[in-house]
Scaffold this motif. Structure first.
Motif, PDB file in Angstrom:
ATOM      1  N   PRO A  60       0.739  -1.092   0.126  1.00 49.77           N
ATOM      2  CA  PRO A  60       0.081   0.069  -0.007  1.00 49.77           C
ATOM      3  C   PRO A  60       0.702   1.237  -0.078  1.00 49.77           C
ATOM      4  CG  PRO A  60      -0.061  -0.975   2.229  1.00 49.77           C
ATOM      5  CD  PRO A  60       0.691  -2.150   1.468  1.00 49.77           C
ATOM      6  N   GLN A  61       2.159   1.185   0.332  1.00 52.43           N
ATOM      7  CA  GLN A  61       2.937   2.537   0.293  1.00 52.43           C
ATOM      8  C   GLN A  61       3.748   2.741  -0.712  1.00 52.43           C
ATOM      9  OE1 GLN A  61       3.034   4.392   3.114  1.00 52.43           O
ATOM     10  NE2 GLN A  61       1.534   2.995   3.667  1.00 52.43           N
ATOM     11  N   PHE A  62       3.568   1.527  -1.858  1.00 49.83           N
ATOM     12  CA  PHE A  62       4.265   1.737  -3.255  1.00 49.83           C
ATOM     13  C   PHE A  62       3.761   2.926  -3.991  1.00 49.83           C
ATOM     14  CE2 PHE A  62       5.293   1.178  -7.499  1.00 49.83           C
ATOM     15  CZ  PHE A  62       6.876   1.114  -7.513  1.00 49.83           C
ATOM     16  N   PRO A  63       2.619   2.949  -4.320  1.00 53.96           N
ATOM     17  CA  PRO A  63       2.282   4.241  -5.253  1.00 53.96           C
ATOM     18  C   PRO A  63       2.604   5.738  -4.689  1.00 53.96           C
ATOM     19  CG  PRO A  63       0.308   2.747  -4.890  1.00 53.96           C
ATOM     20  CD  PRO A  63       1.481   2.322  -3.674  1.00 53.96           C
ATOM     21  N   VAL A  64       2.499   5.776  -3.425  1.00 53.29           N
ATOM     22  CA  VAL A  64       2.954   7.035  -2.830  1.00 53.29           C
ATOM     23  C   VAL A  64       4.457   7.136  -2.675  1.00 53.29           C
ATOM     24  CG1 VAL A  64       3.154   8.451  -0.866  1.00 53.29           C
ATOM     25  CG2 VAL A  64       1.056   7.222  -1.276  1.00 53.29           C
ATOM     26  N   ARG A  65       5.233   6.116  -2.428  1.00 51.70           N
ATOM     27  CA  ARG A  65       6.610   5.900  -2.791  1.00 51.70           C
ATOM     28  C   ARG A  65       7.137   6.218  -4.192  1.00 51.70           C
ATOM     29  NH1 ARG A  65       9.753   1.039   0.149  1.00 51.70           N
ATOM     30  NH2 ARG A  65      11.437   2.336  -0.326  1.00 51.70           N
ATOM     31  N   TRP A  66       6.189   5.792  -5.336  1.00 54.18           N
ATOM     32  CA  TRP A  66       6.603   6.238  -6.529  1.00 54.18           C
ATOM     33  C   TRP A  66       6.546   7.448  -6.807  1.00 54.18           C
ATOM     34  CZ3 TRP A  66       3.345   6.271 -10.874  1.00 54.18           C
ATOM     35  CH2 TRP A  66       4.019   6.178 -12.054  1.00 54.18           C
ATOM     36  N   VAL A  67       5.505   8.251  -6.483  1.00 53.66           N
ATOM     37  CA  VAL A  67       5.374   9.505  -6.593  1.00 53.66           C
ATOM     38  C   VAL A  67       6.463  10.204  -5.937  1.00 53.66           C
ATOM     39  CG1 VAL A  67       3.663  11.416  -6.327  1.00 53.66           C
ATOM     40  CG2 VAL A  67       2.816   9.406  -7.441  1.00 53.66           C
ATOM     41  N   THR A  68       6.420   9.947  -4.828  1.00 49.80           N
ATOM     42  CA  THR A  68       7.718  10.804  -4.035  1.00 49.80           C
ATOM     43  C   THR A  68       8.926  10.801  -4.465  1.00 49.80           C
ATOM     44  OG1 THR A  68       6.394  10.389  -2.087  1.00 49.80           O
ATOM     45  CG2 THR A  68       8.604  11.018  -1.737  1.00 49.80           C
ATOM     46  N   ALA A  69       9.318   9.493  -5.353  1.00 49.91           N
ATOM     47  CA  ALA A  69      10.571   9.418  -5.664  1.00 49.91           C
ATOM     48  C   ALA A  69      10.582  10.184  -7.163  1.00 49.91           C
ATOM     49  CB  ALA A  69      10.855   7.892  -6.193  1.00 49.91           C
ATOM     50  N   LEU A  70       9.627  10.268  -7.823  1.00 44.47           N
ATOM     51  CA  LEU A  70       9.264  11.109  -9.072  1.00 44.47           C
ATOM     52  C   LEU A  70       9.579  12.443  -8.927  1.00 44.47           C
ATOM     53  CD1 LEU A  70       6.325   9.351 -11.106  1.00 44.47           C
ATOM     54  CD2 LEU A  70       8.692   9.752 -11.745  1.00 44.47           C
ATOM     55  N   LEU A  71       8.734  13.165  -7.720  1.00 45.00           N
ATOM     56  CA  LEU A  71       8.989  14.397  -7.170  1.00 45.00           C
ATOM     57  C   LEU A  71      10.650  14.655  -6.851  1.00 45.00           C
ATOM     58  CD1 LEU A  71       5.894  14.806  -5.170  1.00 45.00           C
ATOM     59  CD2 LEU A  71       6.370  15.896  -7.183  1.00 45.00           C
ATOM     60  N   LYS A  72      11.140  13.672  -6.028  1.00 48.21           N
ATOM     61  CA  LYS A  72      12.489  13.947  -5.513  1.00 48.21           C
ATOM     62  C   LYS A  72      13.596  14.138  -6.739  1.00 48.21           C
ATOM     63  CE  LYS A  72      16.316  11.766  -2.985  1.00 48.21           C
ATOM     64  NZ  LYS A  72      16.493  10.673  -2.318  1.00 48.21           N
ATOM     65  N   ILE A  73      13.309  13.307  -7.825  1.00 47.69           N
ATOM     66  CA  ILE A  73      14.163  13.434  -9.044  1.00 47.69           C
ATOM     67  C   ILE A  73      14.074  14.924  -9.671  1.00 47.69           C
ATOM     68  CG2 ILE A  73      14.666  10.953  -9.514  1.00 47.69           C
ATOM     69  CD1 ILE A  73      12.791  11.240 -12.020  1.00 47.69           C
ATOM     70  N   LEU A  74      12.823  15.238  -9.694  1.00 47.28           N
ATOM     71  CA  LEU A  74      12.301  16.665 -10.456  1.00 47.28           C
ATOM     72  C   LEU A  74      13.038  17.710  -9.596  1.00 47.28           C
ATOM     73  CD1 LEU A  74       8.953  15.765 -11.859  1.00 47.28           C
ATOM     74  CD2 LEU A  74      10.836  16.445 -12.885  1.00 47.28           C
ATOM     75  N   ALA A  75      13.118  17.508  -8.462  1.00 45.45           N
ATOM     76  CA  ALA A  75      13.537  18.655  -7.339  1.00 45.45           C
ATOM     77  C   ALA A  75      15.078  18.613  -7.239  1.00 45.45           C
ATOM     78  CB  ALA A  75      12.881  18.508  -5.986  1.00 45.45           C
ATOM     79  N   THR A  76      15.758  17.538  -7.164  1.00 51.10           N
ATOM     80  CA  THR A  76      17.019  17.473  -6.746  1.00 51.10           C
ATOM     81  C   THR A  76      18.247  16.784  -7.506  1.00 51.10           C
ATOM     82  OG1 THR A  76      16.766  15.408  -5.561  1.00 51.10           O
ATOM     83  CG2 THR A  76      16.219  17.341  -4.300  1.00 51.10           C
ATOM     84  N   PHE A 113      -2.301  -0.115  -9.932  1.00 60.89           N
ATOM     85  CA  PHE A 113      -2.676   0.855  -8.868  1.00 60.89           C
ATOM     86  C   PHE A 113      -3.087   2.228  -9.278  1.00 60.89           C
ATOM     87  CE2 PHE A 113       1.718   0.879  -9.580  1.00 60.89           C
ATOM     88  CZ  PHE A 113       2.332   2.360  -9.571  1.00 60.89           C
ATOM     89  N   GLU A 114      -3.845   3.001  -8.861  1.00 57.36           N
ATOM     90  CA  GLU A 114      -4.213   4.197  -9.195  1.00 57.36           C
ATOM     91  C   GLU A 114      -3.736   5.224  -8.352  1.00 57.36           C
ATOM     92  OE1 GLU A 114      -7.616   5.028 -11.356  1.00 57.36           O
ATOM     93  OE2 GLU A 114      -8.068   2.667 -11.898  1.00 57.36           O
ATOM     94  N   VAL A 115      -3.047   6.384  -8.776  1.00 57.09           N
ATOM     95  CA  VAL A 115      -2.476   7.384  -8.028  1.00 57.09           C
ATOM     96  C   VAL A 115      -2.493   8.452  -8.435  1.00 57.09           C
ATOM     97  CG1 VAL A 115       0.068   6.994  -8.507  1.00 57.09           C
ATOM     98  CG2 VAL A 115      -0.594   8.025  -6.274  1.00 57.09           C
ATOM     99  N   ASP A 116      -2.803   9.748  -7.585  1.00 53.77           N
ATOM    100  CA  ASP A 116      -2.644  11.062  -8.185  1.00 53.77           C
ATOM    101  C   ASP A 116      -1.572  11.445  -8.587  1.00 53.77           C
ATOM    102  OD1 ASP A 116      -3.386  13.724  -8.670  1.00 53.77           O
ATOM    103  OD2 ASP A 116      -4.087  14.176  -6.690  1.00 53.77           O
ATOM    104  N   MET A 117      -1.369  11.857  -9.921  1.00 52.13           N
ATOM    105  CA  MET A 117      -0.009  12.443 -10.314  1.00 52.13           C
ATOM    106  C   MET A 117      -0.017  13.894 -10.360  1.00 52.13           C
ATOM    107  SD  MET A 117       1.823   9.920 -10.894  1.00 52.13           S
ATOM    108  CE  MET A 117       2.887  10.082 -12.140  1.00 52.13           C
ATOM    109  N   GLY A 118      -1.033  14.665  -9.919  1.00 54.48           N
ATOM    110  CA  GLY A 118      -0.812  16.333  -9.975  1.00 54.48           C
ATOM    111  C   GLY A 118      -0.037  16.754  -9.627  1.00 54.48           C
ATOM    112  N   ALA A 119       0.564  16.346  -8.436  1.00 53.88           N
ATOM    113  CA  ALA A 119       2.095  17.127  -8.119  1.00 53.88           C
ATOM    114  C   ALA A 119       3.302  16.645  -8.910  1.00 53.88           C
ATOM    115  CB  ALA A 119       2.272  16.611  -6.515  1.00 53.88           C
ATOM    116  N   VAL A 120       3.156  15.465  -9.516  1.00 50.21           N
ATOM    117  CA  VAL A 120       4.291  15.086 -10.237  1.00 50.21           C
ATOM    118  C   VAL A 120       4.212  16.176 -11.526  1.00 50.21           C
ATOM    119  CG1 VAL A 120       5.458  13.701 -11.898  1.00 50.21           C
ATOM    120  CG2 VAL A 120       4.737  13.069  -9.444  1.00 50.21           C
ATOM    121  N   ALA A 121       2.764  16.428 -12.075  1.00 55.11           N
ATOM    122  CA  ALA A 121       2.783  17.045 -13.351  1.00 55.11           C
ATOM    123  C   ALA A 121       2.857  18.648 -12.993  1.00 55.11           C
ATOM    124  CB  ALA A 121       1.067  16.880 -13.635  1.00 55.11           C
ATOM    125  N   LEU A 122       2.735  18.843 -11.930  1.00 52.57           N
ATOM    126  CA  LEU A 122       2.965  20.439 -11.586  1.00 52.57           C
ATOM    127  C   LEU A 122       4.421  20.747 -11.453  1.00 52.57           C
ATOM    128  CD1 LEU A 122       0.185  21.511  -8.773  1.00 52.57           C
ATOM    129  CD2 LEU A 122       0.489  22.623 -11.151  1.00 52.57           C
TER     130      LEU A 122
END
Length: 180
Positions: A60-76, A113-122
């Motif tokens: 259950p943590q994987f979708p959030v970890r995946w989005v978090t990792a995408l955000l991390k690469i975009l930021a750092t 899984f379905e996860v909100d990608m809105g933050a990644v898109a922004l």
């Protein structure tokens, strides 16, 4: 699929290095069997590793970890263009798989899984806007002359095509930059 392929994603998760897997750093790199280089073979990495991991574990943590990792690469991630390019590719392929799930409810992606990608898109949209000049000059991967109009637009052209396909044909999220 070999146990070694399973272990690449499992090791990335265990070592809290999912970001390194996403960008295809050595050891986590899945080679593309194409005529051109890619920083990560996202289609194979998703289908053989991400999807399979999800189907086997339903973590259950994987979708959030995946989005978090995408955000991390975009930021750092130090190579900004690589981060933008792979993030856009992961979003595109994820949305493509979700479209397959809708079209074939009993198919390979039926339980994706379905996860909100809105933050990644922004974040992706912002990075595209900030790095346009560098992306236009970058001829790595899909930015090569073989894939650009007159060899003039580097990664920018393929990234814009990807952004428009995701928004207009795959149901979003919208990361088309304002300075298209």
């Amino acid at each position: 699929m070999s146990a070694n392929l399973d272990n690449v994603l499992l090791l990335a998760l265990a070592n809290d290095e999912l970001d390194k897997f996403l960008v295809g750093e050595p050891f986590y790199f899945q080679e593309a069997k194409n005529d051109y280089e890619e920083p990560q073979n996202i289609v194979a990495a998703f289908d053989l590793l991400v999807l399979r991991y999800w189907q086997q574990t339903r973590d259950p943590q994987f979708p959030v970890r995946w989005v978090t990792a995408l955000l991390k690469i975009l930021a750092t991630y130090p190579d900004r263009n690589r981060a933008i390019y792979v993030a856009a590719s992961w979003v595109w392929y994820y949305r493509f798989c979700l479209s397959k799930k809708q079209a074939q409810p009993e198919g390979l992606y039926a339980d994706l899984f379905e996860v909100d990608m809105g933050a990644v898109a922004l974040a992706l949209q912002r990075q595209l806007e900030l790095n346009k000049a560098e992306l236009v000059q970058d001829t790595r991967w899909a930015g090569g002359s073989w894939n650009s109009q007159n060899g003039q637009n580097g990664l920018w052209g393929p990234l814009m095509r990807t952004a428009l396909v995701v928004r207009d044909k795959l149901g979003g999220p919208d990361f088309v930059p304002a300075n298209l």
